[in-house]
Design an enzyme around this catalytic site. Sequence first.
Site, mmCIF file in Angstrom:
data_model
loop_
_atom_site.group_PDB
_atom_site.id
_atom_site.type_symbol
_atom_site.label_atom_id
_atom_site.label_comp_id
_atom_site.label_asym_id
_atom_site.label_seq_id
_atom_site.Cartn_x
_atom_site.Cartn_y
_atom_site.Cartn_z
ATOM 1 N N ASP A 42 0.816 -1.277 0.119
ATOM 2 C CA ASP A 42 0.011 0.141 0.043
ATOM 3 C C ASP A 42 0.848 1.445 -0.021
ATOM 4 O O ASP A 42 0.387 2.454 -0.195
ATOM 5 C CB ASP A 42 -1.027 0.131 1.181
ATOM 6 C CG ASP A 42 -0.389 0.094 2.558
ATOM 7 O OD1 ASP A 42 0.923 0.019 2.752
ATOM 8 O OD2 ASP A 42 -1.072 0.257 3.367
ATOM 9 N N SER A 43 2.147 0.896 0.201
ATOM 10 C CA SER A 43 3.130 2.289 -0.288
ATOM 11 C C SER A 43 3.169 2.779 -1.433
ATOM 12 O O SER A 43 3.456 3.912 -1.797
ATOM 13 C CB SER A 43 4.612 1.593 -0.107
ATOM 14 O OG SER A 43 4.821 0.419 -0.619
ATOM 15 N N ASP A 81 -1.087 -6.236 -0.810
ATOM 16 C CA ASP A 81 -1.259 -5.546 0.745
ATOM 17 C C ASP A 81 -2.424 -4.886 0.726
ATOM 18 O O ASP A 81 -2.690 -3.870 0.198
ATOM 19 C CB ASP A 81 0.050 -4.483 0.683
ATOM 20 C CG ASP A 81 0.356 -3.967 2.113
ATOM 21 O OD1 ASP A 81 -0.057 -4.643 2.932
ATOM 22 O OD2 ASP A 81 1.091 -3.028 2.123
ATOM 23 N N LYS A 111 -1.252 -9.483 2.479
ATOM 24 C CA LYS A 111 -0.599 -9.044 3.665
ATOM 25 C C LYS A 111 -1.732 -8.279 4.283
ATOM 26 O O LYS A 111 -2.367 -7.358 3.655
ATOM 27 C CB LYS A 111 0.682 -8.205 3.359
ATOM 28 C CG LYS A 111 1.179 -7.809 4.506
ATOM 29 C CD LYS A 111 2.686 -7.377 4.328
ATOM 30 C CE LYS A 111 2.850 -5.767 3.856
ATOM 31 N NZ LYS A 111 2.071 -4.944 4.734
ATOM 32 N N GLU A 113 -1.705 -5.540 7.638
ATOM 33 C CA GLU A 113 -1.251 -4.901 9.114
ATOM 34 C C GLU A 113 -2.168 -5.512 9.944
ATOM 35 O O GLU A 113 -2.979 -5.407 10.276
ATOM 36 C CB GLU A 113 -1.083 -3.515 8.689
ATOM 37 C CG GLU A 113 -0.241 -2.940 7.476
ATOM 38 C CD GLU A 113 -0.074 -1.527 7.774
ATOM 39 O OE1 GLU A 113 -0.427 -0.537 8.729
ATOM 40 O OE2 GLU A 113 0.633 -0.855 6.750
ATOM 41 N N GLU A 180 8.637 -4.466 11.086
ATOM 42 C CA GLU A 180 9.072 -3.246 10.350
ATOM 43 C C GLU A 180 9.445 -2.297 11.638
ATOM 44 O O GLU A 180 8.882 -2.178 12.653
ATOM 45 C CB GLU A 180 7.772 -2.550 9.637
ATOM 46 C CG GLU A 180 8.187 -1.133 9.224
ATOM 47 C CD GLU A 180 7.211 -0.574 8.116
ATOM 48 O OE1 GLU A 180 6.451 -1.428 7.565
ATOM 49 O OE2 GLU A 180 7.559 0.447 7.799
HETATM 50 O O1 KIV Z 1 3.392 -1.066 1.788
HETATM 51 C C1 KIV Z 1 4.547 -1.496 1.733
HETATM 52 O O2 KIV Z 1 5.590 -1.295 1.046
HETATM 53 C C2 KIV Z 1 5.063 -2.384 2.956
HETATM 54 C C3 KIV Z 1 6.401 -2.523 3.356
HETATM 55 C C4 KIV Z 1 7.150 -1.541 3.800
HETATM 56 C C5 KIV Z 1 6.536 -3.885 4.170
HETATM 57 O O3 KIV Z 1 4.193 -2.552 3.848
#
Ligand code: KIV
Length: 270
Positions: A42-43, A81, A111, A113, A180
Amino acid sequence: MTTVRDLRAKAGEEPITMLTAYDAPTAAIVDEAGVDVILVGDSVGNAVLGYETTLPVSVDDTARHVGAVARATEDAMVVADMPFLSFGADESAAIENAGRMLKEEGADAVKLESGPHTVDLTRRMVELGIPVMAHLGLTPQHVNQYGGYPRQGTDQEGAERILELARAHDDAGAFSLVLEHVPANVAADVTDAVGMPTIGIGAGPGCDGQVLVFHDAVGLSEWSPSFSKRFGDVRGEMEAAVADYVDAVEAGAFPADEHSHEASDLDELY
Ligand code: KIV
């Protein structure tokens, strides 16, 4: 294709590699380099979509980027994510959102959180056949609760909370765990305590693998966190190429004859 079983087999034998990617050409580069896992993080919100945090990223945004990455990936595992509030409030909605990434977009896993609210959800998703990567320590979707992006697990209570949640997600069937921005000794202890492989970012060398945001790793981001490392200067390369293009057009040097063609059988058009 890299599977959950491959990752478990690799853990402790060889370091697991994970990088983010958000589009097809980047995914192809990352995949061809032999990276084990591609995370469509989600980055994408900060790295690509121009948001200040990851919070505005939608399920539709994630789906679009997961699809692009999955279409370009042959060997790596593709992990979607799940964005802010796409899980955690309502179990059916969470399963539908996560299932969409596997059924429609070609992801291999999701993934989440993680926190106390994702233990039962992880168990349920795993029962249904959705592999879940957990994520503890700094969870950027809590930015407003933290008031920034502080290190986590730096005192006894915080470290024990991470360990307890790691064990709970391991028991719930998560196939791996991102840690993290936690102290290296805490990450190493968690790695020893759980069966699932750990993948660290800002968590020292004691994890089973490492992950970075692609734009930070290749030197495309304007800013990157202190725990990251730039392995290239892609931003510098892009700036130089764009400046050369502008100069060439302005100087009349582009396009040259080899970039143009003429239709010989045409009458004068006017
Ligand atoms: O969103 C992302 O890129 C992440 C990584 C930093 C693990 O969650």
